[in-house]
Design a protein around this motif. Structure first.
Motif, PDB file in Angstrom:
ATOM      1  N   VAL A  16      -1.567  -4.438  -9.536  1.00 45.80           N
ATOM      2  CA  VAL A  16      -2.167  -3.226  -8.947  1.00 45.80           C
ATOM      3  C   VAL A  16      -2.158  -2.098  -9.992  1.00 45.80           C
ATOM      4  O   VAL A  16      -1.165  -1.899 -10.684  1.00 45.80           O
TER       5      VAL A  16
ATOM      6  N   PHE B 153      -7.197  -3.418  -7.435  1.00 47.32           N
ATOM      7  CA  PHE B 153      -6.491  -3.422  -6.143  1.00 47.32           C
ATOM      8  C   PHE B 153      -5.882  -2.066  -5.756  1.00 47.32           C
ATOM      9  O   PHE B 153      -4.845  -2.021  -5.103  1.00 47.32           O
ATOM     10  N   THR B 154      -6.506  -0.958  -6.153  1.00 47.47           N
ATOM     11  CA  THR B 154      -5.956   0.358  -5.778  1.00 47.47           C
ATOM     12  C   THR B 154      -6.627   0.895  -4.519  1.00 47.47           C
ATOM     13  O   THR B 154      -6.074   1.780  -3.862  1.00 47.47           O
TER      14      THR B 154
ATOM     15  N   LEU C 176      -1.818   4.898  -6.695  1.00 49.16           N
ATOM     16  CA  LEU C 176      -1.571   3.508  -7.090  1.00 49.16           C
ATOM     17  C   LEU C 176      -2.117   3.185  -8.491  1.00 49.16           C
ATOM     18  O   LEU C 176      -1.920   2.079  -8.995  1.00 49.16           O
TER      19      LEU C 176
END
Lengths: 146, 505
Positions: free
Chosen positions: B180, B191-192, B198
């Motif tokens: 991430v 994948f944020t 993130l």
């Protein structure tokens, strides 16, 4: 070895992995290569988890286990923790904690006021000593100090 | 090797480090003594508080908690037949019967001395084995480092889980979480889901605290035990003197259990319960009086506790050298090292020798300190932790976790993320997914990807580059063997069952 929740968990994991795999399709090849390898392995493993729950388990002999030890108290613990975190932003760390510790103990059925007050005061003193005095860390300000 | 070792001893003997070790040990014993809390909980709660501390002091506290937690678990195991930590289950076999016969004081002292001896020998093995092993790791290139990461994940996933599929899936989750954030190679965000916080990835610390500390706290709330242990529940019985101990069989028991504990500790993922159980069964099988085991034989307590603690420092041998922890607590300790910016491997031994050797000394000294702190008077004091009602302890743990998370980056988002990981940790616990492979996945994932990509670049995209030299082939073969192990075990179990069936027919 097999748990009665395995099938649902397997389906959920499979679905999440499939969604993430689909998400990687928009990534550049170099960034997508490694996550795709991992996701393919996870899809295989979760697929097997579902499959074995369908073909290998003798449901008659399997012992059923509740997911929560006590669902109501779990929800209470998580909800109050959420409120506590939310409250820290508005009330400040110490004020929110002074409310949180006694309320939580009382909600869980504890009634000895002396122990609750003693535990709260000691805890606040320790945090004050470590964070404010020793490490000089600024914790979220109290509402009356804004 | 000896110069940094001696210099680091001087560093560790400074008053502030000695104080840190002592406090860590006391804290560890208290955590270990409280059923439901473990050394892992203690370390995960402590890591955020050690920010800004000298790494030697931080690791000294963690070493104290690690050793103290392992010993502390024997206190309720002996007095109440409740293992404070999973490894103490073997201690209940003879410790509790001893307490019932009026020998609780002796059982507690044997547990303390055995834990100390096991822990000290384990620390010595760490000092002796880690430097040569780290020299070997210098021969590792990207493909080998990739395979060693895969081997570590596979072995932790297979051996730490009752169910291999769940163990491997947990490792996969950890690896996915490590991906991430911004991809270091391309700068692409992965994948944020447009959550700004993130972008830098998921900090290991948040996951550690959420998964290790929140689950036991919530379970305390679910059980809502308002009552506490009373004096009548805990009696120490007759006064005990060292001269009355059956020294000969106890020393023989240590000689059998400690090497086994060290060996099992070094093997990734096997852990303390296995060490204690195997050593106990072996001692019982070869004893002149096997029937006395399980009925209050002091040798049983000595074997259980010495094997249990012999696993502690030994589990750090592969962790410090190759970045693969030998046990769940070692995975957490590895996380602690990383949080303090210390990367396992040759550079750690070259550039941070005071820290790494200081940590080894701290493991040895805190083991020795168990003897004075494991005496009957001290144990009576520690046993008081059992009197704290869990419903009061629960909000205190939550409050510590929250303040630790906020102090990490002065951002309440971290506390929310911790809550999310707490929920995942709870689901893992209830679904019987092991947490350690997930932690290791987060630790190793980025490293594995980096070395995987580098190896592929070297090989111009040819995947066979991962299997061109003997070390890579060896590690890949070991990984396959580890993955096949559960099937072989299942086959053996099936055959035994079949044989038993044939005999009964």
């Amino acid at each position: 070895m097999f748990n009665n929740h395995d099938r649902i968990a397997g389906i959920l994991i499979f679905a999440v992995c499939a969604l993430l795999f689909q998400h990687t399709l928009s990534y550049p090849t170099e960034s997508a290569q490694f996550p795709r390898v991992i996701l393919i392995i996870m899809l295989g493993l979760s697929g097997w988890m579902v499959l074995r729950s369908l073909i290998l388990v003798d449901w008659r002999s399997m012992q059923y286990e509740a997911f929560f030890i006590h669902g109501g108290r779990f929800a209470l613990a998580v909800a109050t923790m959420g409120l506590y975190i939310f409250g820290i932003n508005y009330l400040g760390y110490y004020t929110a904690t002074i409310f949180y510790i006694p309320i939580m103990a009382i909600l869980l059925g504890y009634r000895s006021k002396i122990v609750i007050v003693f535990a709260t005061v000691i805890y606040i003193a320790v945090v004050l000593g470590i964070f404010d005095i020793l490490f000089e860390r600024q914790l979220p300000k109290e509402f009356f100090m804004h | 090797m000896f110069e940094p070792l001696i210099h680091s001893l001087w560093v560790v003997l400074q008053p502030d480090v000695v104080l840190a070790m002592t406090l860590g040990l006391i804290g560890g014993i208290l955590f270990g003594a409280m059923p439901g809390l473990t050394a892992s909980t203690g370390i995960s709660l402590l890591i955020p508080l050690t920010f800004g501390m000298d790494p030697v002091i931080a690791l000294a506290i963690m070493a104290g908690i690690h050793n103290g937690g392992s010993y502390g678990g024997s206190i309720p195991a002996i007095l109440l037949r409740i293992p404070g930590v999973p490894g103490a289950i073997v201690t209940t076999f003879d410790g509790y019967p001893m307490a019932q016969q009026g020998f609780a004081a002796r059982a507690v002292r044997i547990a303390a001395v055995s834990s100390a001896v096991g822990g000290m020998i384990s620390a010595l093995s760490l000092m002796l084995l880690a430097p040569p092993l780290v020299a070997i790791s210098l021969a590792f290139g990207p493909a080998e480092i990739f395979w060693i990461s895969v081997f570590g994940l596979a072995s932790i996933g297979v051996f730490l889980a009752d169910d291999t599929v769940k163990g491997l899936l947990a490792g996969g989750f950890g690896v996915m979480l490590s991906l991430v954030g911004l991809d270091q190679a391309t700068g692409f965000e992965r994948f944020t889901f447009d959550i700004l916080e993130l972008s830098d990835g998921i900090p290991l610390l948040i996951m550690l605290v959420g998964m290790y500390a929140l689950t036991p706290a919530w379970q305390m709330a679910e059980r809502a035990k308002n009552t506490s242990i009373t004096n009548n529940d805990m009696t120490f019985g007759k006064k005990d003197y060292y001269r009355d101990w059956p020294w000969n069989p106890i020393v023989k028991g240590w000689a059998r259990a400690i090497p086994l504990g060290v060996l099992i500790g070094i093997l990734p993922g096997v852990g303390g319960i296995a060490a204690g159980l195997i050593a106990y069964n072996e001692a019982k099988r070869s004893a002149d009086d096997p029937d006395s085991f399980g009925k209050g034989n002091p040798v049983g307590v000595a074997i259980a506790e010495s094997a249990n603690n012999a696993d502690n420092a030994a589990a750090m041998v592969p962790a410090l050298t190759l970045g693969i922890p030998g046990s769940g607590v070692a995975a957490l300790m590895l996380g602690g090292l990383l949080v303090h910016g210390l990367q396992p491997g040759p550079d750690l031994f070259e550039e941070q020798s005071d820290v790494v050797f200081g940590y080894m000394w701290a493991m040895l000294i805190t083991s020795a300190l168990i003897i004075p702190f494991g005496g009957v008077i001290a144990t009576k004091v520690f046993a008081n932790i059992l009197r704290v009602p869990q419903v009061v302890l629960m909000p205190l743990i939550i409050a510590v976790c929250t303040v630790g998370m906020y102090a990490f980056r002065n951002d309440m988002f971290d506390a929310i993320l911790m809550l999310v990981f707490g929920l995942i940790g709870y689901a893992f616990e209830r679904l019987k997914f092991p947490v350690a492979p997930m932690i290791l996945g987060l630790v190793l994932g980025e490293k594995a990807e980096f070395n995987f990509s580098t190896a592929l670049k070297i090989g111009h995209g040819d995947w066979m580059v991962l299997l061109t030299n003997p070390i890579s082939i060896g590690l890949a073969s070991l990984t396959v063997l580890v993955l096949l192990y559960p099937m072989w075990q299942e086959y053996r179990r099936g055959r035994k069952k079949q044989q038993r069936g044939n005999v009964s027919n």
